[in-house]
Design an enzyme around this catalytic site. Sequence first.
Site, PDB file in Angstrom:
ATOM      1  N   SER A 199     -24.502  30.753  44.788  1.00  0.00           N
ATOM      2  CA  SER A 199     -24.073  30.547  46.466  1.00  0.00           C
ATOM      3  C   SER A 199     -25.752  32.225  46.528  1.00  0.00           C
ATOM      4  CB  SER A 199     -23.537  31.395  47.353  1.00  0.00           C
ATOM      5  OG  SER A 199     -23.024  31.101  48.151  1.00  0.00           O
ATOM      6  N   HIS A 203     -25.395  27.156  47.232  1.00  0.00           N
ATOM      7  CA  HIS A 203     -25.037  26.399  48.449  1.00  0.00           C
ATOM      8  C   HIS A 203     -26.709  27.660  48.784  1.00  0.00           C
ATOM      9  CE1 HIS A 203     -20.960  28.190  48.261  1.00  0.00           C
ATOM     10  NE2 HIS A 203     -20.975  26.286  48.303  1.00  0.00           N
ATOM     11  N   ASP A 208     -15.691  29.803  47.706  1.00  0.00           N
ATOM     12  CA  ASP A 208     -15.720  28.538  46.646  1.00  0.00           C
ATOM     13  C   ASP A 208     -15.695  28.659  45.155  1.00  0.00           C
ATOM     14  OD1 ASP A 208     -16.316  25.614  46.796  1.00  0.00           O
ATOM     15  OD2 ASP A 208     -18.753  26.350  47.649  1.00  0.00           O
TER      16      ASP A 208
END
Lengths: 186, 273
Positions: free
Chosen positions: A11, A38, A130
Amino acid sequence: MSLHLVVMGASLGALEALRVLLPGLLEDFSSALIIVLHRDKEESGNLLPLLDTNCVLPIGFPVDKEPILAGRVYIAPPNYHLLIEGDHFAYSMDEPEDNARPSINVLFDSAAETYGANVTGIVLTGMLQDGARGLAAIHRHGGAAVVQTPHDALAPSMPLAALEAVPSAQVLTLVEIGKFLAKMTH
Amino acid sequence: MAIEIEDIEVLLLTEAVYQRWGYDFRDYAPTSLKRRIRRCDELEKLLSISSLQEKILRDSDCMQRFLDQVSVNVTSMFRDPGLYRAFRATVVPLLKEQPSLRIWHAGCASGEEVYSIAILLHEEDLLGRTRIYATDLDQAVLERAKEGIYGLGLMKGYTENYQAAGGKAAFSEYYHAGHGHVVMRKDLSKNIVWARHNLVTDASFNEFNLILCRNVLIYFNARLQERAHRLFYQSLAEGGVLVLGRQETMRLTPHESHYRTLDGREKIFQRMI
């Protein structure tokens, strides 16, 4: 499934990390590398050219139902979940998981269920958590779990959450992960 | 082991749903279908897919909730604004050559993208000669679509999308704001026919100048995708246009050679033969 998959999630700090990792992959890379980043959904257009410039392997967004091939790098496009379904990719627009779509967990879960021990999951830098649940699924199905050393990561929370979920995961710095991937050859 | 049992349960559940209620999910792409069935199981507070099957067989309300979960109804106005810009550039000139237009929006869910295309056609002076057939397998979402009522809180994002999509007016001209919701202007839906149609089991029902089917085929397996593509091909006039979702493709289908690509990024194709 004889094909080996490396599934990777990142991310905040992802692009910087990939600029370190991708140039280290050579033509003899024998796995398929599948990456969830992401990203803000409007940035997708800028993403691929940037990654392409320093990767010798074919790299791109897979199309729906595209067969997964070794020696390639696949990036999950923005705003869809990317799933592994047997020998090909599948997409879904289900609700975001942990505020993420694409979700690292969704990719990791589907890879673990289909490929079992033939999966290596890698969680890199990122905020929030995540990837932790998905990495645990990979570990449970007999696959290998790798986590970026938290203090080596621009954002340590994703690696920390992943380590909490899989305490036995290998902890490697970005440079070490590069060497780890470079050893996956024919 | 647990995983194999779940795969058997998914097969049995989809068979049961088909036999009992006529909805055919048997050729849906299995990985995402299984994920949505599991979520439905959690919402029903059940511990196994077999328990869900038992409940669905006897309880029509449970079946409706299952339908809501399993048929993915995620949509928004002017979703993927780039599509609408590409549509104005490549498709609108083709549509302007036609004296009258028939459009099929397959898998329209709660209607946001149908109203979006209606607004675009209105701004291009095409809506008056157009009939839009907006279809979905789920009667409940069609009713919502027909009402054209959406949350007021969504309008800020939709307005941004509309502007990014090349909108020519103020987005607020197209709806009436109420308390916490908006109602789409009635003249937009004058030429829209809302109807139930299931891409899995139903046949072609007209000939169209344009078919939109976005982010529906990703939920189908290869065999079902092939059926849907045959249906679209049979339903398109020569020179007609097919619009798919961003990650969907004509590649890997038997009809690839029958189309030319008008816009590769936005997945706009034209039937040539």
